[in-house]
Enzyme design. Structure first.
Site, PDB file in Angstrom:
ATOM      1  CD  GLU A  43      -2.475   1.140   2.810  1.00 51.92           C
ATOM      2  OE1 GLU A  43      -3.321   1.851   2.962  1.00 51.92           O
ATOM      3  OE2 GLU A  43      -2.104   0.289   3.794  1.00 51.92           O
ATOM      4  CE  LYS A 112      -7.600   1.326   3.857  1.00 51.39           C
ATOM      5  NZ  LYS A 112      -6.565   1.961   4.501  1.00 51.39           N
ATOM      6  CB  CYS A 146      -4.398  -1.744   4.565  1.00 54.55           C
ATOM      7  SG  CYS A 146      -3.290  -1.596   6.110  1.00 54.55           S
TER       8      CYS A 146
END
Length: 259
Positions: A43, A112, A146
Site C-alpha cells: 500500500e 480503498k 490493509c
C-alpha cells in the site's frame, strides 16, 4: 502462475527514494527463476503513510506511478497487481490499487473503500465505492487494501464474484502484527482461495509489521517474510481452489436467506 511479493522499507513522504528502492527490488524480482508473471507491491508504496502530505505529493489519478510501473511491466513482460498509490481525483485523494498488464497498460484499479477512523484517514482520503475483481491470464484476482481485511463480508463478496486469488496491499503496523497474521489466514481459509499480501517493513517512529505472506486455499503458509526487506515468490495453482471447495463445500452450504 508465479507471483512475486515485494516487501520494502518505504520512506514516508520521499517519492524519489521509494522509486529508487522499488526499481532495485523489481529488478531483483524479475531476476528470480522462474521469472514471475505477476508482482505484488504494498500500500502507498511511492509515498509511504504520509497522510498529511498526500494532498501535495499525490499524482493526478495515480498516473505518475502507473507510468513508472508500466514502463517496467513492458520492459520485463510482467504484471503489477494491487500495489496502491495516492491518486488525486476531482473528489479528493484516493488510496488506489493499480493493475497493470505486461504491455504496461493500466487495465483496472481499486479505490480503498474502508478508511481507518483510528488514524483519521477520512480527513485525508476519499473512500471508493466499488469492488474490483479482474482476470489476469485466466485467473480471477480480487483486490483489497490493509484495513479492508477486517471486513469479512467485503472479502467474501470478492470470492462470490469469482476471486481465486486475494491480493492485500498494506501499511500494517507492528503493534497489531498478531491481527495481521490471524486475519490473513482466516480470510484465505473461509474463502478457500489463495491470498497474497505485501506489507511495509519500515521501522521508524511508527514501525510497520513486515511479515508479508502468501497463504494457500487450505490455510497453509506458502511464503513468509519477517522484518527483512526483500522479494519472495509463490506458485499459484487454481485447480487447488476447486479441489478445496469441492472437498469442503462451504459456498454451497451458505444460508444468505438468514444472514
Amino acid at each position: 502462475m508465479q507471483i512475486a511479493i515485494i516487501q520494502p522499507i518505504i520512506v514516508s513522504g520521499n517519492k524519489k527514494a521509494n522509486y529508487l528502492k522499488m526499481s532495485q527490488l523489481i529488478e531483483q524480482a524479475v531476476g528470480l527463476f522462474p521469472k514471475p508473471d505477476v508482482i505484488v507491491l504494498p500500500e502507498l508504496w511511492s509515498t509511504g503513510y504520509a497522510l498529511q502530505e498526500l494532498d501535495h505529493i499525490a499524482s493526478d489519478q495515480g498516473l505518475e506511478e502507473a507510468t513508472f510501473l508500466g514502463d517496467l511491466a513492458q520492459k520485463h513482460g510482467v504484471w503489477f497487481a494491487g500495489g496502491s498509490v495516492a491518486a488525486k481525483t476531482s473528489e479528493g485523494v484516493t488510496n488506489r490499487a493499480q493493475i497493470i498488464n505486461r504491455q504496461g497498460q493500466l487495465v483496472a484499479f481499486y479505490d480503498k473503500i474502508h478508511l481507518v477512523p483510528m488514524l483519521d484517514e477520512h480527513l485525508y482520503l476519499t473512500a471508493g465505492n466499488t469492488i474490483c475483481v479482474h482476470d489476469i491470464e485466466g485467473i480471477t484476482f480480487g483486490f483489497s487494501i490493509c484495513y479492508d481485511i477486517r471486513f469479512c463480508e467485503f472479502i467474501r463478496k470478492l470470492a462470490l464474484e469469482g476471486a481465486q486469488v486475494l491480493v492485500v496491499a498494506a501499511q500494517w503496523p507492528l503493534v497489531r502484527l498478531s491481527h495481521w497474521q490471524a486475519l490473513l489466514k482466516a480470510r484465505a481459509i473461509e474463502n478457500q482461495c489463495y491470498l497474497v499480501a505485501a506489507n511495509n517493513t519500515a521501522m521508524g517512529n511508527v514501525p510497520f509489521a513486515g511479515h508479508s505472506t502468501a497463504v494457500g486455499p487450505d490455510g497453509s503458509t506458502l511464503v513468509q517474510f519477517e522484518f527483512v526487506e526483500g522479494v519472495q515468490q509463490v506458485v499459484i495453482d487454481v485447480t487447488k481452489v476447486e479441489q478445496i471447495r469441492n472437498a469442503v463445500p462451504v459456498f454451497q452450504d451458505r444460508r444468505p436467506d438468514l444472514y
